[in-house]
Scaffold this active site. Sequence first.
Site, PDB file in Angstrom:
ATOM      1  N   LEU A   1      45.184  80.065  85.268  1.00  0.00           N
ATOM      2  CA  LEU A   1      44.879  78.724  85.821  1.00  0.00           C
ATOM      3  C   LEU A   1      44.581  78.811  87.380  1.00  0.00           C
ATOM      4  O   LEU A   1      45.595  79.583  87.922  1.00  0.00           O
ATOM      5  CB  LEU A   1      45.880  77.584  85.651  1.00  0.00           C
ATOM      6  CG  LEU A   1      45.784  76.815  84.208  1.00  0.00           C
ATOM      7  CD1 LEU A   1      47.136  75.930  84.341  1.00  0.00           C
ATOM      8  CD2 LEU A   1      44.468  76.102  83.960  1.00  0.00           C
ATOM      9  N   ASP A   2      43.796  78.413  87.944  1.00  0.00           N
ATOM     10  CA  ASP A   2      43.594  78.666  89.489  1.00  0.00           C
ATOM     11  C   ASP A   2      44.581  78.136  90.085  1.00  0.00           C
ATOM     12  O   ASP A   2      45.382  77.260  89.728  1.00  0.00           O
ATOM     13  CB  ASP A   2      42.337  78.377  89.782  1.00  0.00           C
ATOM     14  CG  ASP A   2      42.155  76.830  89.604  1.00  0.00           C
ATOM     15  OD1 ASP A   2      42.323  76.094  90.623  1.00  0.00           O
ATOM     16  OD2 ASP A   2      41.391  76.399  88.738  1.00  0.00           O
ATOM     17  N   THR A   3      44.810  78.511  91.182  1.00  0.00           N
ATOM     18  CA  THR A   3      46.364  78.228  92.227  1.00  0.00           C
ATOM     19  C   THR A   3      46.166  76.696  92.084  1.00  0.00           C
ATOM     20  O   THR A   3      47.360  75.980  92.274  1.00  0.00           O
ATOM     21  CB  THR A   3      45.976  78.644  93.552  1.00  0.00           C
ATOM     22  OG1 THR A   3      45.790  80.296  93.203  1.00  0.00           O
ATOM     23  CG2 THR A   3      47.257  78.375  94.359  1.00  0.00           C
TER      24      THR A   3
END
Length: 393
Positions: free
Chosen positions: A257-259
Amino acid sequence: MRSSGRNNRDSGRGDHRGAGGGTPRPKAGGKRDDKQRSGRPRPEERRYDVGGSGGPGGSPDRKDERGGATSGGSKSGGPKSGGARGAAARGGAKGGPRTGAASKGSRPGAKGGPQRGRGQAPARPREYDAQVEERNRARHDKPQVKTPKTLGDQEGERLQKVLARAGMGSRRACEELIEQARVEVNGQIVMEQGVRVDPEKDEIKVDGLTVATQSYLFFALNKPAGVVSTMEDPDGRQCLGDYVTNRETRLFHVGRLDTETEGIILLTNHGELAHRLTHPRYGVKKTYLAAIQGPLPRDLGKQLKDGIQLEDGYARADHFRVVENTGKNYLVEVTLHEGRKHIVRRMLSEAGFPVDKLVRTSFGPIALGDQKSGWLRRMTNTEVGMLMREVEL
């Protein structure tokens, strides 16, 4: 002449009293009998009378012999013991230390010395106590003897024991599962108790779901925004590894998952399961909630399902619906099986609706539910079985 003989006896008794520490009496005449002994009286002359009067005839000398030497010249009527023996015990001094066999117990002259009663057994030496303790330990700490296996014993563990260790319930509950024909081993339903299996090799299922009998761990984390989807970060940013630092077994994350994206992410040490969950061949679906600004065209869902052209190819959504609408603020749900980087943000942005906030609410059959942000929970056996069925394990 009778009085002369009596005086001789009294003179001899007077010598006894003098030997015990009393005042010596002068001899009343006559020579000392050769058989007369100075010191301890004869056995037949020992008296332990407590009466106040003397011997036969009321002779004061006989009274002094019995009680005077013991009491040091005290009046009659007090406690008395043998004259010579009492005098030797007291050493001729009133109130001196008592020794000898006349007293009931042995009392040495040193204060605080050991006292032993007449009927007490002697103390055992320490070496004897140590030997007794060693024999007792050897009796109770016998090494366990491994008996040889009987003919016909099978290798492996009993099925109900393996199921209980995997968390399917108590052994009795696992036996009931077997009785209800809900357990299968290597594709065959088990109908009898006591079947032995090898947890490392045999495939065990309950109600069609594979049971993870090996020492595998499965966790679901609600990743907060700002956390990097790596187990270690060289730049020192907060990462997924910070939530599992106290685990002895090395875990790794399933997908990314992106930040800035929140939501569920899986952590496990089952390499094959993690590989299949992220492989496009198995098409495991992920569901996201996205906050965007409207108004939205009616055909937005159709556009996403038909496919959006991106720089790395077409991306298609499996499902789309509007969950909530407040003015221009829309909350939409997007489901897709692709796992390319920033796939949902890029699709909605290409359609003309940039994402303000994005949360992943489910990964395959595992839903986020009411799990709080930043919380890590262990997945149930049912959830693990559903994941394995999803990827044909």
